[in-house]
Design a protein around this motif. Structure first.
Motif, PDB file in Angstrom:
ATOM      1  N   MET A 173       0.852  -1.207   0.000  1.00 23.03           N
ATOM      2  CA  MET A 173       0.000   0.000   0.000  1.00 23.03           C
ATOM      3  C   MET A 173       0.882   1.250   0.000  1.00 23.03           C
ATOM      4  N   LYS A 174       0.557   2.159  -0.864  1.00 18.15           N
ATOM      5  CA  LYS A 174       1.371   3.366  -0.983  1.00 18.15           C
ATOM      6  C   LYS A 174       1.298   4.177   0.302  1.00 18.15           C
ATOM      7  N   GLU A 175       2.445   4.695   0.749  1.00 18.07           N
ATOM      8  CA  GLU A 175       2.477   5.501   1.956  1.00 18.07           C
ATOM      9  C   GLU A 175       1.595   6.724   1.797  1.00 18.07           C
ATOM     10  N   ALA A 176       1.004   7.165   2.951  1.00 16.74           N
ATOM     11  CA  ALA A 176       0.034   8.268   2.917  1.00 16.74           C
ATOM     12  C   ALA A 176       0.650   9.536   2.349  1.00 16.74           C
ATOM     13  N   TRP A 177       1.923   9.814   2.685  1.00 16.60           N
ATOM     14  CA  TRP A 177       2.526  11.063   2.221  1.00 16.60           C
ATOM     15  C   TRP A 177       2.680  11.076   0.705  1.00 16.60           C
ATOM     16  N   LYS A 178       2.861   9.898   0.106  1.00 18.78           N
ATOM     17  CA  LYS A 178       2.979   9.831  -1.348  1.00 18.78           C
ATOM     18  C   LYS A 178       1.634  10.091  -2.016  1.00 18.78           C
ATOM     19  N   LYS A 179       0.555   9.577  -1.415  1.00 17.45           N
ATOM     20  CA  LYS A 179      -0.785   9.851  -1.945  1.00 17.45           C
ATOM     21  C   LYS A 179      -1.111  11.331  -1.816  1.00 17.45           C
ATOM     22  N   ASN A 180      -0.785  11.889  -0.655  1.00 15.38           N
ATOM     23  CA  ASN A 180      -1.057  13.306  -0.434  1.00 15.38           C
ATOM     24  C   ASN A 180      -0.292  14.184  -1.423  1.00 15.38           C
ATOM     25  N   LEU A 181       0.919  13.772  -1.763  1.00 14.34           N
ATOM     26  CA  LEU A 181       1.721  14.539  -2.708  1.00 14.34           C
ATOM     27  C   LEU A 181       1.006  14.633  -4.054  1.00 14.34           C
ATOM     28  N   ILE A 182       0.440  13.524  -4.497  1.00  7.35           N
ATOM     29  CA  ILE A 182      -0.278  13.513  -5.773  1.00  7.35           C
ATOM     30  C   ILE A 182      -1.501  14.434  -5.718  1.00  7.35           C
ATOM     31  N   VAL A 183      -2.298  14.276  -4.652  1.00  4.14           N
ATOM     32  CA  VAL A 183      -3.521  15.070  -4.515  1.00  4.14           C
ATOM     33  C   VAL A 183      -3.202  16.549  -4.364  1.00  4.14           C
ATOM     34  N   LEU A 184      -2.229  16.871  -3.497  1.00  8.31           N
ATOM     35  CA  LEU A 184      -1.900  18.271  -3.243  1.00  8.31           C
ATOM     36  C   LEU A 184      -1.208  18.907  -4.443  1.00  8.31           C
ATOM     37  N   TRP A 185      -0.514  18.099  -5.238  1.00  7.56           N
ATOM     38  CA  TRP A 185       0.061  18.660  -6.466  1.00  7.56           C
ATOM     39  C   TRP A 185      -1.055  19.192  -7.363  1.00  7.56           C
ATOM     40  N   PHE A 186      -2.090  18.367  -7.549  1.00 18.60           N
ATOM     41  CA  PHE A 186      -3.210  18.816  -8.376  1.00 18.60           C
ATOM     42  C   PHE A 186      -3.950  19.972  -7.714  1.00 18.60           C
ATOM     43  N   GLY A 187      -4.032  19.945  -6.383  1.00 13.09           N
ATOM     44  CA  GLY A 187      -4.682  21.040  -5.671  1.00 13.09           C
ATOM     45  C   GLY A 187      -3.945  22.356  -5.837  1.00 13.09           C
ATOM     46  N   THR A 188      -2.617  22.323  -5.694  1.00 10.94           N
ATOM     47  CA  THR A 188      -1.831  23.543  -5.869  1.00 10.94           C
ATOM     48  C   THR A 188      -1.793  23.968  -7.346  1.00 10.94           C
ATOM     49  N   PHE A 189      -1.869  22.986  -8.239  1.00 11.38           N
ATOM     50  CA  PHE A 189      -1.930  23.291  -9.669  1.00 11.38           C
ATOM     51  C   PHE A 189      -3.193  24.093  -9.983  1.00 11.38           C
ATOM     52  N   MET A 190      -4.320  23.636  -9.481  1.00  8.31           N
ATOM     53  CA  MET A 190      -5.586  24.324  -9.727  1.00  8.31           C
ATOM     54  C   MET A 190      -5.624  25.669  -9.005  1.00  8.31           C
ATOM     55  N   THR A 191      -5.019  25.726  -7.814  1.00 10.23           N
ATOM     56  CA  THR A 191      -4.941  26.991  -7.093  1.00 10.23           C
ATOM     57  C   THR A 191      -4.075  27.988  -7.855  1.00 10.23           C
ATOM     58  N   GLY A 192      -2.990  27.494  -8.438  1.00  7.34           N
ATOM     59  CA  GLY A 192      -2.123  28.352  -9.247  1.00  7.34           C
ATOM     60  C   GLY A 192      -2.848  28.928 -10.448  1.00  7.34           C
ATOM     61  N   ILE A 193      -3.661  28.101 -11.099  1.00  8.46           N
ATOM     62  CA  ILE A 193      -4.463  28.588 -12.227  1.00  8.46           C
ATOM     63  C   ILE A 193      -5.417  29.680 -11.758  1.00  8.46           C
ATOM     64  N   GLY A 194      -6.121  29.397 -10.650  1.00  3.58           N
ATOM     65  CA  GLY A 194      -7.095  30.346 -10.145  1.00  3.58           C
ATOM     66  C   GLY A 194      -6.495  31.677  -9.755  1.00  3.58           C
ATOM     67  N   SER A 195      -5.323  31.629  -9.115  1.00  5.94           N
ATOM     68  CA  SER A 195      -4.716  32.863  -8.617  1.00  5.94           C
ATOM     69  C   SER A 195      -4.108  33.714  -9.729  1.00  5.94           C
ATOM     70  N   SER A 196      -3.849  33.103 -10.884  1.00  9.84           N
ATOM     71  CA  SER A 196      -3.141  33.829 -11.948  1.00  9.84           C
ATOM     72  C   SER A 196      -4.015  34.173 -13.150  1.00  9.84           C
ATOM     73  N   LEU A 197      -5.269  33.736 -13.143  1.00 14.59           N
ATOM     74  CA  LEU A 197      -6.140  34.005 -14.282  1.00 14.59           C
ATOM     75  C   LEU A 197      -6.285  35.505 -14.542  1.00 14.59           C
ATOM     76  N   ILE A 198      -6.480  36.279 -13.491  1.00 15.70           N
ATOM     77  CA  ILE A 198      -6.775  37.701 -13.654  1.00 15.70           C
ATOM     78  C   ILE A 198      -5.618  38.611 -13.249  1.00 15.70           C
ATOM     79  N   SER A 199      -4.658  38.094 -12.470  1.00 16.87           N
ATOM     80  CA  SER A 199      -3.600  38.951 -11.920  1.00 16.87           C
ATOM     81  C   SER A 199      -2.865  39.788 -12.964  1.00 16.87           C
ATOM     82  N   PRO A 200      -2.459  39.233 -14.112  1.00 15.87           N
ATOM     83  CA  PRO A 200      -1.731  40.068 -15.087  1.00 15.87           C
ATOM     84  C   PRO A 200      -2.558  41.186 -15.681  1.00 15.87           C
ATOM     85  N   PHE A 201      -3.897  41.084 -15.572  1.00 12.12           N
ATOM     86  CA  PHE A 201      -4.758  42.070 -16.215  1.00 12.12           C
ATOM     87  C   PHE A 201      -5.505  42.934 -15.202  1.00 12.12           C
ATOM     88  N   ILE A 202      -5.093  42.843 -13.931  1.00 16.33           N
ATOM     89  CA  ILE A 202      -5.831  43.537 -12.881  1.00 16.33           C
ATOM     90  C   ILE A 202      -5.851  45.044 -13.111  1.00 16.33           C
TER      91      ILE A 202
END
Length: 402
Positions: free
Chosen positions: A1-30
């Motif tokens: 069974m994959k260690e919990a921290w490895k699973k969290n890394l996958i999930v949080l990578w996608f979470g931070t990826f989506m957060t990065g998209i959200g935070s930068s959609l409008i910033s350059p054009f503010i």
């Protein structure tokens, strides 16, 4: 069974990826969006842009230690849920503003609820084996970088088809999806600490072996964020000037804003692994020197394509500096205070993100855009002085791994 921290890394990578998209959609054009809310002179628009852009970060700097203490007491997953839902609501409301002061208030509210990425870092830092912290945190950094890379380009296209307001709605939906993902997929084994057993602020520093190193990393984060954020509130206006008002300015501004992320996305994992082998301190020093050179050269920009090339090189220094700081903090912070140490670093990051845009917009408004980069290079010199002063105590045995 994959260690919990490895699973969290996958999930949080996608979470931070989506957060990065959200935070930068409008910033350059503010600044362009603010321009639609009233009739402003160039100086007024630059100042309003700096205030509105920076307001999020000054509030975040104030509240981060409070959230960090709660994270150490209640767990980091709760803070991830708080951040993602709070950001979803506050940024969605920005689609309905009719005046600059309303946008300013909502940006401050956004700052009060922000912190998904920093809490993701804290969760991974507290659960990942110390000898893998450099590579893991560097990889997690690429999530937000990848999102920040895609966000401005996607935002530029979206603005062209729908206008500015709908971009805020899309961003709110993205943050809500991150909230749902966190509920169901992030795992945390956390034993709540009773309030009476929580370490005081003074006691936190007593359990840290090398406080000077920690303080040095905080200052490095602050200054680095100042240099990275200084051009952002006026970036679209600078691109507009370089393009002489012709062409798809919003799209080009998105490309310029995204350029550093292209290189950081590729280089950060490589430098993270190298740092675990030869020492994060060495990688950090390289990044600081390289960024100073890049900012000085960027000040000679005469066209938008040269600016894009220089912003690509900024990605190398970011890939060296930011993950190295996170890794050093992770290695030097006992697990019982990891949440607060990373929240303090978030405050330092927010102070830099607050001061940088104000400084950059002031320089651009009263002097010229290119002098923003001269100011950034001077700040990096101060960062190098800080580096040589505060990393002397960094133990070699904690730097090197076979």
């Amino acid at each position: 069974m994959k260690e919990a921290w490895k699973k969290n890394l996958i999930v949080l990578w996608f979470g931070t990826f989506m957060t990065g998209i959200g935070s930068s959609l409008i910033s350059p054009f503010i600044s362009l969006y603010i321009g639609t809310l009233g009739n402003y002179s160039k100086t007024e628009l630059n100042i309003w842009s700096g205030l509105i852009f920076s307001s999020t970060f000054v509030v975040l700097a104030i509240v981060s230690p409070l959230w960090g203490r709660l994270a150490d007491q209640k767990g980091r997953k709760l803070m991830l849920l708080r951040a993602s839902l709070g950001m979803a609501v506050s940024i969605s409301l920005m689609a309905f503003v009719t005046a600059a002061w309303q946008l300013l208030i909502l940006r401050m509210l956004l700052g009060a609820f922000s912190g998904f990425i920093s809490n993701s870092m804290a969760l991974m830092a507290s659960s990942t084996p110390k000898e893998k912290s450099g590579s893991v945190l560097s990889l997690l950094t690429t999530g937000s970088v990848a999102g920040t890379l895609i966000g401005p380009i996607f935002g530029g296209i979206l603005v062209g088809f729908t206008g500015y307001r709908h971009v805020f709605t899309v961003t709110g939906i993205i943050y809500f999806l991150v909230f749902i993902m966190t509920i169901f997929f992030v795992q945390e084994t956390f034993k709540p600490i009773e309030k009476k057993n929580m370490l005081t602020s003074k006691q936190v520093w007593k359990v840290i072996s090398h406080p000077a190193v920690i303080w040095g990393m905080f200052l490095t984060t602050l200054i680095t964020n100042m240099t990275n954020q200084s051009i952002n509130p006026v970036l679209s206006l600078y691109v507009q000037e370089l393009m002489h008002g012709h062409g798809n300015i919003t799209l080009m501004a998105g490309i310029v804003a995204a350029a550093p992320g292209i290189v950081t996305l590729v280089i950060a994992p490589l430098l993270g692994r190298l740092g675990d082998q030869i020492g994060q301190k060495r990688i950090l020093g390289f990044g600081l020197v390289f960024s100073m050179v890049v900012f000085l050269v960027t000040a000679t920009t005469t066209n938008v394509w040269f600016l894009i090339g220089m912003r690509l090189l900024v990605g190398i220094s970011d890939a060296a500096i930011l993950p190295s700081v996170q890794a050093i903090l992770a290695k030097e912070s006992p697990q019982e205070v990891t949440g607060r140490i990373f929240s303090y670093n978030q405050s330092a990051q927010s102070i830099g993100a607050f001061a940088g845009p104000l400084l950059g917009s002031a320089i651009a408004g009263f002097i010229d855009y290119r002098y923003v980069f001269i100011g950034s290079a001077i700040l990096v010199i101060f960062n190098l002085i800080n580096y040589f002063t505060h990393t002397k105590e960094l133990p070699v045995k904690k730097e090197l791994h076979a």
